[in-house]
Design an enzyme around this catalytic site. Structure first.
Site, mmCIF file in Angstrom:
data_model
loop_
_atom_site.group_PDB
_atom_site.id
_atom_site.type_symbol
_atom_site.label_atom_id
_atom_site.label_comp_id
_atom_site.label_asym_id
_atom_site.label_seq_id
_atom_site.Cartn_x
_atom_site.Cartn_y
_atom_site.Cartn_z
ATOM 1 C CE1 TYR A 1 1.598 -5.441 -15.258
ATOM 2 C CE2 TYR A 1 3.931 -6.367 -15.518
ATOM 3 C CZ TYR A 1 2.595 -5.808 -15.959
ATOM 4 O OH TYR A 1 2.331 -6.545 -17.058
HETATM 5 C C1 LIG Z 1 -5.746 -7.816 -15.389
HETATM 6 C C2 LIG Z 1 -4.913 -6.988 -15.571
HETATM 7 C C3 LIG Z 1 -4.141 -6.906 -16.818
HETATM 8 C C4 LIG Z 1 -2.998 -5.906 -17.099
HETATM 9 N N1 LIG Z 1 -2.031 -5.796 -18.180
HETATM 10 C C5 LIG Z 1 -1.091 -4.955 -18.471
HETATM 11 C C6 LIG Z 1 -0.558 -5.090 -19.669
HETATM 12 O O1 LIG Z 1 -0.739 -5.845 -20.552
HETATM 13 N N2 LIG Z 1 0.784 -4.165 -19.817
HETATM 14 C C7 LIG Z 1 0.630 -3.249 -18.608
HETATM 15 O O2 LIG Z 1 1.647 -2.388 -18.895
HETATM 16 N N3 LIG Z 1 0.034 -3.230 -17.856
HETATM 17 C C8 LIG Z 1 -0.985 -4.036 -17.447
HETATM 18 N N4 LIG Z 1 -1.519 -4.053 -16.266
HETATM 19 C C9 LIG Z 1 -1.263 -3.148 -15.397
HETATM 20 C C10 LIG Z 1 -1.949 -1.699 -15.775
HETATM 21 O O3 LIG Z 1 -1.261 -1.200 -16.646
HETATM 22 C C11 LIG Z 1 -1.721 -1.050 -14.295
HETATM 23 O O4 LIG Z 1 -2.730 -1.330 -13.301
HETATM 24 C C12 LIG Z 1 -2.766 0.596 -14.834
HETATM 25 O O5 LIG Z 1 -2.151 1.401 -13.663
HETATM 26 C C13 LIG Z 1 -3.983 0.477 -14.681
HETATM 27 O O6 LIG Z 1 -4.583 1.670 -14.887
HETATM 28 P P1 LIG Z 1 -6.193 1.783 -14.752
HETATM 29 O O7 LIG Z 1 -6.672 3.369 -15.189
HETATM 30 O O8 LIG Z 1 -7.082 0.713 -15.181
HETATM 31 O O9 LIG Z 1 -6.016 1.773 -13.030
HETATM 32 P P2 LIG Z 1 -6.637 2.514 -11.719
HETATM 33 O O10 LIG Z 1 -6.454 1.669 -10.878
HETATM 34 O O11 LIG Z 1 -7.762 3.525 -12.220
HETATM 35 O O12 LIG Z 1 -5.416 3.670 -11.561
HETATM 36 C C14 LIG Z 1 -3.908 3.198 -11.203
HETATM 37 C C15 LIG Z 1 -3.310 4.404 -10.744
HETATM 38 O O13 LIG Z 1 -3.347 5.702 -11.363
HETATM 39 C C16 LIG Z 1 -3.937 6.669 -11.153
HETATM 40 N N5 LIG Z 1 -4.941 7.238 -11.907
HETATM 41 C C17 LIG Z 1 -5.797 6.370 -12.825
HETATM 42 N N6 LIG Z 1 -6.576 7.515 -13.649
HETATM 43 C C18 LIG Z 1 -5.941 8.743 -13.206
HETATM 44 C C19 LIG Z 1 -6.014 9.841 -13.885
HETATM 45 N N7 LIG Z 1 -7.080 10.008 -14.966
HETATM 46 N N8 LIG Z 1 -5.412 11.163 -13.479
HETATM 47 C C20 LIG Z 1 -4.293 10.805 -12.517
HETATM 48 N N9 LIG Z 1 -4.218 9.527 -12.015
HETATM 49 C C21 LIG Z 1 -4.794 8.578 -12.501
HETATM 50 C C22 LIG Z 1 -4.771 5.955 -9.617
HETATM 51 O O14 LIG Z 1 -5.195 7.074 -8.908
HETATM 52 C C23 LIG Z 1 -3.996 4.699 -9.468
HETATM 53 O O15 LIG Z 1 -2.855 5.581 -8.589
HETATM 54 C C24 LIG Z 1 -2.647 -5.159 -15.913
HETATM 55 C C25 LIG Z 1 -3.317 -5.103 -14.843
HETATM 56 C C26 LIG Z 1 -4.445 -5.790 -14.555
HETATM 57 C C27 LIG Z 1 -5.246 -6.029 -13.337
#
Ligand SMILES: Cc1cc2nc3c(=O)[nH]c(=O)nc-3n(C[C@H](O)[C@H](O)[C@H](O)COP(=O)(O)OP(=O)(O)OC[C@H]3O[C@@H](n4cnc5c(N)ncnc54)[C@H](O)[C@@H]3O)c2cc1C
Ligand SMILES: *[C@@H]1O[C@H](CO)[C@@H](O)[C@H](O)[C@H]1NC(C)=O
Ligand SMILES: *[C@@H]1O[C@H](CO)[C@@H](O)[C@H](O)[C@H]1NC(C)=O
Ligand SMILES: *[C@@H]1O[C@H](CO)[C@@H](O)[C@H](O)[C@H]1NC(C)=O
Ligand SMILES: *[C@@H]1O[C@H](CO)[C@@H](O)[C@H](O)[C@H]1NC(C)=O
Ligand SMILES: *[C@@H]1O[C@H](CO)[C@@H](O)[C@H](O)[C@H]1NC(C)=O
Ligand SMILES: *[C@@H]1O[C@H](CO)[C@@H](O)[C@H](O)[C@H]1NC(C)=O
Length: 536
Positions: free
Chosen positions: A475
């Site tokens: 978050y």
């Molecule tokens: C609508 C919504 C619902 C959510 N629900 C939950 C929930 O139920 N439980 C919970 O714990 N969290 C929840 N989250 C938060 C979520 O876990 C984080 O935002 C998480 O980091 C998202 O991962 P992503 O790959 O989608 O994001 P991205 O925006 O792609 O990445 C997030 C971060 O990780 C880095 N990153 C991504 N992929 C990689 C990779 N392959 N290698 C290295 N670094 C990488 C990115 O550079 C960035 O710093 C929610 C968020 C939203 C917006």
């Protein structure tokens, strides 16, 4: 005054020209570098490089953006987007970005609250893992390999295609990407029974700053520790995870029970704080609070008690009568279903949709502008504290704001603080998330809504964890502290670092120093290297 102003204008224009020129140059050289990079498969990188002039550039960039605050005309955009198909495309992007002084923002699901996976204040490239979504479930051995670009919805779907009694403890919202989510912790309704997603990762593939593809054995236990809660973005590009699947019963029970202030919500929440982290670990009851309207049209606050129980309704009712009768749960409030259907239910798909909706990356509710914040609670918030919270919901900004309480306890109490970088374990009764969202464009609306949530956060200070006031990496909240754009001392980074990681922050910095000493993989909240002075 006039003279000074026009002077500034001229300087600004001159600067603009010189940067534009050198950036265009850099960008051409960078793309040429990508094309020249040796590769040993039949997948040419030239099919997955999107420059700003490419007609698909904007749709590829916008596709997984969740927070419109970072998708405005003034939001910085990447020079190039690469959507790799194979390891060599990632290696080329890492090597060429270093050669031409570009930053990399790796994006998996694009859910970062502060947009760090697709926005940077320096010239940058987005490495978007949208094409790396393979999932291989081994039901017999209860494991799976998941590529980092796959969403948790796709993972849940794939597991359910192989078994009705296996599941995985990760988040609630299906389009969240496994790349960011697992590397930052990751929790949902199975957390009390099985811990975080990161607690159930048993191997991983990562590509480091030199372009080496490493697995658990070759990366070593320090780096493997760091990427299970410390965030991936500071250490390299995570390509895939190997996870341990967990048992779920063939029948689970769900309910969603609303109680308004007039229906004694305050009292019920008070009791919830005393029992929620001590209940049977198969029972998770979280609370979503928000504004509601009473029958006679008055505003009130509604607390929605939302629950998953790993068992049948009969047992659930008897557990509730024993431990939490104040909620007044009755059989009619409850529905028995399979675990995979409970995933749909919690995600808001309650109209009998097929599990295929888990494969849809477009959110039904659409996207909005939002700002969220988080806290941990170690002592119950007294009634007077809750009562002081309610008036916030009657302010204009709170129309679609929420406060969510998620209970800890169970498995979370059994894992030590240093087992993974995620330190918020025993001693925490529950976790709070606050959120405000809006649809109106512009700075004024943005400031008004962000001020609202900052005031709410200030109000709660007395009642939540202290020294440091804890936060949850997934978050992400840049209000709690950021790195300089360039060199950041360990001491400065500790301000936000200790809030996310507490005493694990120093070990994260040691791992960073070992694997990326020159601090190539950096952003506003990346782990600092202990040796690098970075870019001044
Ligand atoms: C609508 C919504 C619902 C959510 N629900 C939950 C929930 O139920 N439980 C919970 O714990 N969290 C929840 N989250 C938060 C979520 O876990 C984080 O935002 C998480 O980091 C998202 O991962 P992503 O790959 O989608 O994001 P991205 O925006 O792609 O990445 C997030 C971060 O990780 C880095 N990153 C991504 N992929 C990689 C990779 N392959 N290698 C290295 N670094 C990488 C990115 O550079 C960035 O710093 C929610 C968020 C939203 C917006
Ligand atoms: C590349 O394609 C050729 C011809 O289709 C095939 O023979 C070869 O095995 C392929 N190589 C790889 C690494 O996939
Ligand atoms: C845009 O980039 C993609 C991927 O490299 C390429 O396949 C496509 O031909 C490009 N389109 C245009 C109009 O240049
Ligand atoms: C399960 O693991 C064993 C040992 O690693 C392996 O031999 C077997 O093929 C695996 N089962 C499946 C279905 O892949
Ligand atoms: C609220 O609590 C009071 C006092 O305990 C009780 O009399 C009343 O019935 C409750 N109201 C509702 C709607 O449950
Ligand atoms: C609803 O609002 C009206 C007018 O503001 C007020 O008189 C009434 O007491 C309110 N009802 C409740 C149940 O609070
Ligand atoms: C995905 O969801 C969106 C929003 O609900 C919907 O408009 C779209 O048709 C869905 N796509 C598919 C392939 O089901």
């Amino acid at each position: 005054m006039m003279a000074l102003n026009s002077c500034f204008t001229i300087v600004a224009i001159a600067l603009l020209f010189s940067t534009t020129f050198s950036l265009a140059d850099t960008h051409e050289n960078f793309v040429q570098c990508l094309y020249n990079y040796p590769y040993n498969t039949n997948s040419s990188i030239s099919n997955v490089v999107y420059t700003r002039t490419n007609s698909s550039y904007s749709s590829i960039l916008d596709f997984s953006i969740q927070n419109l605050r970072f998708a405005t005309d003034t939001s910085p955009k990447p020079l190039v987007i690469v959507t790799p198909l194979v390891v060599s495309h990632i290696q080329a992007t890492i090597i060429c970005s270093q050669r031409y002084g570009l930053q990399i923002r790796t994006r998996s699901g694009g859910h970062d609250y502060e947009g760090l996976s697709y926005v940077a204040e320096v010239p940058f490239v987005v490495l978007d893992l949208i094409n790396l979504r393979k999932i291989n479930v081994d039901a017999e051995n209860r494991t799976a390999w998941v590529q980092a670009g796959a969403t948790i919805g796709e993972l849940y779907y794939s597991i359910s295609q192989k078994s009705k009694t296996l599941g995985f403890p990760a988040g609630v919202c299906p389009p969240v990407g496994t790349g960011g989510h697992f590397s930052g912790g990751g929790y949902g309704f199975l957390m009390r029974k099985y811990g975080l997603a990161a607690d159930n990762v048993i191997d991983a593939q990562i590509i480091d700053v030199k372009g080496n593809l490493l697995d658990r054995k070759t990366m070593g236990e320090d780096l493997f520790w760091a990427i299970r809660g410390g965030g991936g973005a500071s250490f390299g590009v995570i390509m895939a995870w190997k996870i341990k699947l967990v048992s779920v019963p063939s029948t689970v029970t769900v309910f969603r029970v609303p109680r308004t202030l007039e229906q004694n919500a305050t009292k019920i929440i008070q009791k919830w704080q005393l029992v929620a982290n001590k209940l049977d670990e198969g029972l998770t009851i979280r609370i979503n609070m928000g504004r509601a309207t009473t029958q006679n049209g008055n505003l009130t606050v509604q607390a929605q008690f939302e629950s998953l129980y790993l068992g049948g309704v009969h047992q659930l009712i008897s557990l509730m009568q024993k431990s939490f009768p104040e909620l007044g749960l009755v059989r009619e409030d409850c529905t028995e279903m399979s675990w995979i259907d409970s995933i749909l239910y919690m995600a808001g798909f309650t109209n009998g949709q097929s599990t295929d909706v888990l494969l849809n990356r477009t959110q039904a509710s659409g996207v909005s502008f939002f700002k969220n914040k988080a806290d941990y609670v170690r002592d119950p918030i007294p009634v007077v504290g809750l009562q002081g919270l309610w008036p916030f919901f009657f302010e204009d900004e709170a129309q679609s704001a929420f406060v969510q309480f998620t209970p800890y306890g169970g498995r979370m109490d059994e894992i030590s603080e240093s087992e993974t970088p995620f330190p918020h374990r025993a001693g925490n009764i529950f976790h709070i998330q606050y959120g405000v969202s809006w649809q109106e464009e512009g700075d004024e609306a943005s400031q008004r809504n962000i001020n609202w949530i900052r005031r709410l956060y200030n109000y709660l200070e007395t009642y939540v964890s202290k020294s440091p006031r804890a936060a949850y990496l997934n978050y992400r909240d840049l209000d709690i502290g950021v790195n300089n754009n360039g060199y950041t001392s360990y001491r400065q980074a500790s301000i936000w670092g200790r809030k996310y990681f507490n005493n694990n922050f120093h070990r994260l910095a040691r791992v960073k120093t070992k694997v990326d000493p020159k601090n190539f993989f950096r952003n506003e909240q990346s782990i600092p290297s202990l040796v690098s002075k970075g870019r001044k």
